[in-house]
Motif scaffolding. Sequence first.
Motif: not given
Length: 470
Positions: A216-238
């Motif tokens: 979204v920052d890029l689409r707003l015309g700004f330079e990339r100042e951070f990079e999203i690195r998705p972090r997956k979390g798996q869960f179990v519900v008992l």
Amino acid sequence: MVGVTEPNSEMYDVVIIGAGVVGCAVARRFALAGARVVLIEKGADILSGASKANSAILHTGFDAPAGSLELELVQAGRQEYLEIRESLNLSLVRTGALVCAWNDVEASKLETIEAEGRANGVTELRLLDAGETRNSMPGLSTRVVAALEVEGEHVIDPWSAPLAYLTQAIALGARFLRSTELLKGNFDGVWTLETTSGTLSASAVVNTAGLYGDVVDLRLGFEREFEIRPRKGQFVVLDKAAFAHVPRIVLPVPTEITKGIVVCPTAFGNVLIGPTAEEQEDRVRATVETETLEALLKRGAEIVPALANMPVTAVYAGLRPATEQKAYRVKVRGEQRAITLGGIRSTGLSAALGLAQHAVKMHSAFSDALDPPASVPNITVPNLTETCERDWQRPDHGQIVCHCELVTKREIEAALASPVPPGDFGGLRRRTRAGMGRCQGFYCNAHLAAMTEGKLATPLAADIGQEKRK
């Protein structure tokens, strides 16, 4: 579809991009300040991204980095949550937490964690030996060596809170555009935003796009100042039977790499084990793996032996918008009248209201003073917390539609007719818990499909089919 709002030619004070928990909180805070607000979301409903999956802990900030913005905003958000929760009917299950040490090396770190917590302003901390720890939570394994008690850590309903924030914002005149993706933004004294639903004009923008914050920052015309690195979390519900054995949040002694696996009760009467922390590139798909889930179950039983062979109600995985740094990535660009709230990871639920306060404060530095409304409408959200009275316990509810979670016909009809109705089946589940119990909708989905016909962007049958293909 019910609840869809179309763009118009109005000039807004603020466009907020992304309707996760942070976006909903920001919309509320700007509406309370008197701004003309529009919140846009590319998904069919609020909480369509990272916010739909978390551990639902209301944090104290005892373990946040000292002096950090995250610490400040977690504690500000927590404080406001506690102040407004009764008026909005938000949940709070007072559990407290135990940071448990399972060997002498871990036990040797507890004093440091306590000292750091007190330096962060958290005073309700107490070191416990093995006997005191077991007295505090008898179901813990006898292998526990020591623990740090954190009295103020609690669990909440993670979905009703952002729903309440946005509902109050709408009552104050804010608008919500779902299925509306930002394509491009241009600033020339004012913002012109091209979206999949048309063009919007605004004096300022706030980026709360979570997993797509850098995009979204890029689409707003700004330079990339951070990079999203998705972090997956798996869960179990008992199963809910596990709740009696886990009255408190059980936290591990953190390492340099991870905070580790948590065992905790939920506001809905289940027990949660997780999350993992797995880096991946995909920002959409969060798969679950049998081997990982089995490891979570094994670890849960090692911590609380009574959890061994406890039935599993559900498994799920979520993505957190981590970046190349641990810190929140908050940026204000005064000359372009833009604010980015990026990299809001696992503490986003607790910090959301604090982030909203912070956004309005940053906005005031480059904007004319806003005129707050003369009065604030009273709104409440339905209670889904097992520790409080539920709708099925009240007369004239119609009938029980979902027997696993005791969801009434009246609750479903109220959700569909609400100011922020669900846009898809996931949204309906989060608003009512229908289909989230032991049978995962096997017995109630047909009834739900009939009740929601023509009222969801994606018909329930198609939505379920898509989930099964993931």
